[in-house]
Scaffold this active site. Structure first.
Site, PDB file in Angstrom:
ATOM      1  N   ASP A 164       0.867  -1.182   0.000  1.00  0.00           N
ATOM      2  CA  ASP A 164       0.000   0.000   0.000  1.00  0.00           C
ATOM      3  C   ASP A 164       0.907   1.236   0.000  1.00  0.00           C
ATOM      4  OD1 ASP A 164      -1.678  -2.121   0.627  1.00  0.00           O
ATOM      5  OD2 ASP A 164      -2.780  -1.037   2.184  1.00  0.00           O
ATOM      6  N   LYS A 220      -7.974   2.886  -1.618  1.00  0.00           N
ATOM      7  CA  LYS A 220      -8.235   2.863  -0.175  1.00  0.00           C
ATOM      8  C   LYS A 220      -8.343   4.319   0.257  1.00  0.00           C
ATOM      9  CE  LYS A 220      -5.317   1.282   3.672  1.00  0.00           C
ATOM     10  NZ  LYS A 220      -4.066   0.545   3.960  1.00  0.00           N
ATOM     11  N   LYS A 252     -10.407  -1.156  -0.738  1.00  0.00           N
ATOM     12  CA  LYS A 252      -9.963  -1.570   0.596  1.00  0.00           C
ATOM     13  C   LYS A 252     -10.259  -0.412   1.553  1.00  0.00           C
ATOM     14  CE  LYS A 252      -5.917  -2.796   3.399  1.00  0.00           C
ATOM     15  NZ  LYS A 252      -4.465  -3.068   3.463  1.00  0.00           N
TER      16      LYS A 252
END
Ligand SMILES: O=C[C@H](O)COP(=O)(O)O
Length: 234
Positions: A97, A162, A193
């Protein structure tokens, strides 16, 4: 992925159990990844420092190793980030990420913002590694900016968007509004996410109903056990 929230195995499969605290010890790390195996979480989300050790401990278990790039700030240059990405791949990471640079987007440097994301995605995919963009909505004051961040990441080919790392400015608690905004501005195979104080099964369920398909949380075991995780874990 649709999750049956009465099935704890399915719930665990949608959780990336996270501990990226800098004071994590070797023993804490081993305990963390062993807990991932015990619960059958999708991945252990841990700091780059521990990727290689986690890979060793998790070998043959089916639990993947996820980590971070240029976390939690996005202040490194693109060159620095690409070098770090290659190093992360060499450690054996399965996915990572990273935060695109919010200041570029806020200041109107959209091309530079998009270029960074595109380059990172292209190197990661060439290495067979999945990429999640943490869009740090806490720094973005309007839905218009949030939509632009989402669209740019989607168009750059990220695997997941995300709303926050859970660490950035104001972006600590995930909201259904932000998850819905993400979901409405991407198409499969890109997915949503969610992260940031997701510490109960009910919270997770409502965010999944809004469009999330994966959660990063420090409360993984508590969620699966039907308990309430620590809202101040980080
Ligand atoms: O996954 C990212 C965050 O660090 C999760 O932390 P939290 O569940 O304690 O908010």
């Amino acid at each position: 992925m649709t999750v049956d929230f009465t099935d704890s195995k399915q719930v665990a499969q949608a959780i990336q159990y996270t501990n990226v605290n800098p004071d994590l010890t070797r023993a804490d790390l081993v305990r963390h990844v062993e807990t991932c195996v015990e619960y059958g979480f999708d991945a252990a989300m841990i700091a780059p420092y521990w990727v290689s050790l986690a890979k060793d401990v998790l070998a043959g278990t089916g639990v993947r190793v996820a980590s971070t790039l240029n976390f939690p700030m996005a202040n490194d240059t693109l060159k620095m980030r690409l070098a770090a990405l290659r190093a992360l791949v060499a450690e054996g990471v399965d996915e990572f990420d990273f935060p695109p640079h919010p200041g570029l987007l806020i200041g109107g440097d959209e091309e530079l913002y998009a270029r960074d994301v595109t380059e990172i995605v292209s190197v990661a995919h060439a290495e067979g590694v999945k990429v999640k963009a943490m869009l740090e909505f806490g720094f973005l004051d309007t839905d218009e900016l949030k939509v632009r961040a989402t669209r740019i990441a989607y168009e750059a080919g990220v695997d997941w968007v995300k709303q926050s790392s859970g660490w950035g400015k104001g972006g600590l608690a995930a909201t259904e509004h932000d998850v819905r905004l993400l979901a409405e501005n991407i198409e499969p195979p890109c997915r949503v996410k969610v992260s940031g104080k997701v510490n109960t099964l009910e919270k997770m369920r409502s965010l999944f109903e809004a469009g999330a398909e994966l959660v990063g949380t420090s409360s993984g075991p508590a969620i699966v056990d039907g308990l309430v995780g620590d809202p101040d874990a980080y």
